[in-house]
Structure formats: C-alpha cells, structure tokens
Design an enzyme around this catalytic site. Sequence first.
Site, PDB file in Angstrom:
ATOM      1  N   TYR A 283       0.836  -1.215   0.000  1.00  0.00           N
ATOM      2  CA  TYR A 283       0.000   0.000   0.000  1.00  0.00           C
ATOM      3  C   TYR A 283       0.866   1.259   0.000  1.00  0.00           C
ATOM      4  CZ  TYR A 283      -3.780   3.143   1.545  1.00  0.00           C
ATOM      5  OH  TYR A 283      -4.700   4.169   1.649  1.00  0.00           O
TER       6      TYR A 283
ATOM      7  N   LYS B 114       1.000   4.240  -2.816  1.00  0.00           N
ATOM      8  CA  LYS B 114       0.639   5.629  -2.508  1.00  0.00           C
ATOM      9  C   LYS B 114       1.813   6.586  -2.701  1.00  0.00           C
ATOM     10  CE  LYS B 114      -3.680   4.921  -1.643  1.00  0.00           C
ATOM     11  NZ  LYS B 114      -4.715   5.490  -2.519  1.00  0.00           N
TER      12      LYS B 114
END
Length: 247
Positions: A155, A159
Amino acid sequence: MDLKGQTALVTGAGKGIGRAVALKLASCGADVVINYAGSEEAAKKTAQDCESFGVKALCIKCDVSDEKQVEEMVKEAAGHFGGIDILVNNAGITKDNIILRMSEQDFDDVIAINLKGVFNCMKHVSKLMLKSRYGRIISISSVVGIRGNAGQVNYSASKAGVIGMTKSLAKELASKGITVNAVAPGMIETDMTGGMKQEARERMLSSIPCGSMGKAEDIAEAVCFFAGKKSGYITGQVLSVDGGMAV
Ligand code: NAP
C-alpha cells in the site's frame, strides 16, 4: 466554489471518501460520473444524492486496473457529458500483512488498483483534457505514502508511487492548462479503517496530533479546493489532510 457546467469523474465513488467527494463536487454544481467496481447499489445511491443538488449523474461500472475498461469508461463519460474537466483518482484497496506473510498476489493486486489504476485514468482522461486545454487531476494518496507504515509495504509503495506520478504528470501538463495534484489523507473513518483491530486503531490514534480520526468530508474539501478554476497556478502538490500526522 462554482463548478457549474463542468464534469467530474470520481473513481470508487459509491462509498467512503469517493462518495463524499462526488457529493461535494455536485453541491458546487458539477455533473458527476460515479465509477464503481462492485458496489452498484451504493453507486446508484450516490448518483441519486448528487442529483438532489440539481446536477446530472451517471454511474459507470469499471475496474480501474484494466486499461481497456478505463478507456471505455472515459469514452462513455465524455460521450454523455461532452468532456471531463475534473478527474478524481480515489479508488483504492488495502491487503495488509508483514512482508514475510505478504503474497505476490497481495502485492500485485494493491499496485494494480492503487497505482496502475491511477495511471490508466490519468492517461485516458488527460487525452481529453489536452484537447480542451483545461483540466484538474486530483489523486488520493495517503500519509502512509509519505511516512510508511509497518504491515503496508504494498500500500505504501502504491501511494508513494501516486505522489511520484502526480509530480511527473504535473510537469508534463503544466503548460496545457491542466493541473495535477494529490491529497494525502491520514486516518479517515470509512469501511477501509472500520475493520482495524482495536489495538492498531488506538496506536494510530495516539499518533494523530489532533487526537481524532478525520471524516470523508475533510478530504472532499481539499479535493474541491484543487478542483476549482482559481487553483490554476497550483500544480504538482501534495496536500496532507491528516490532523498533523505527517508533521
Ligand atoms: P473504501 O470505503 O473501502 O472505498 C474504496 C473505494 O474504491 C470503493 O468505492 C470501491 O468501489 C473502490 N474500488 C476498489 N477497487 C476498485 C477497482 N478495481 N475499480 C474501481 N473502484 C474500485 O475506502 P476509502 O477509505 O473511502 O478510500 C478511498 C481512497 O482513500 C483510497 O484510495 C484509499 O487508499 C485512500 N485513503 C484512505 C484512508 C482512510 O483512512 N480511509 C487514508 C488514506 C488514504 P467498489 O465498492 O464498487 O468496489
């Protein structure tokens, strides 16, 4: 903020932050394209609620990780509304685990939706924006893309990647009337954080200077700021909306 006469495409707009963003843009007068992957009923409800502001809303099912589907979605949206002025890359997932337990599939799935999905939408929507020489592209990154977080290598990579793409595309499109920015939320109350274990939640809460979680509407306000015509001299920026977490 007056967005009358403009069209916004919001990915993953059936619930959570995407829904709040769609409602905020609609409340400012923009017609909205509500993208969803699986939550059809939620998307229809968002569309209905947007229409209560007197704007038009169109729901389109599309998996943002699939470039062909994104190309079709953008074609359909532009055919319906005549163009897209605002793109909000919001769709995202988590598949958390410590690295030794993280499968290749969990890594690939998160990158495919959170990073390649943003690339797919940026690519096909910016093609339209280049023709009209106007556009606002806003992507939802995360505090985790700035600071990192144990258990989220997939993740946080996705991002942080969104921030890199935002800065690069901002430079590509700056002279064409198109701005490209990102909003980096902290810990926001949605389904994504709803499943957190109590212990992890308390640990996260203790790292927020403001002392509380944010709301989807807090993120929608920041997105709306970047979406406005008056923000035309701001590009390649990342705005943290996180109660002070990234400081
Ligand atoms: P959420 O409530 O779980 O919503 C995620 C949205 O993404 C849903 O609308 C979902 O649509 C959509 N989506 C997932 N996979 C998709 C795909 N392949 N194609 C199209 N749409 C897809 O999560 P949220 O908290 O609102 O998160 C929204 C964004 O904010 C995400 O990018 C997330 O990473 C980011 N963010 C959230 C937080 C937080 O604390 N909540 C913090 C930082 C960043 P369907 O239901 O139709 O599949």
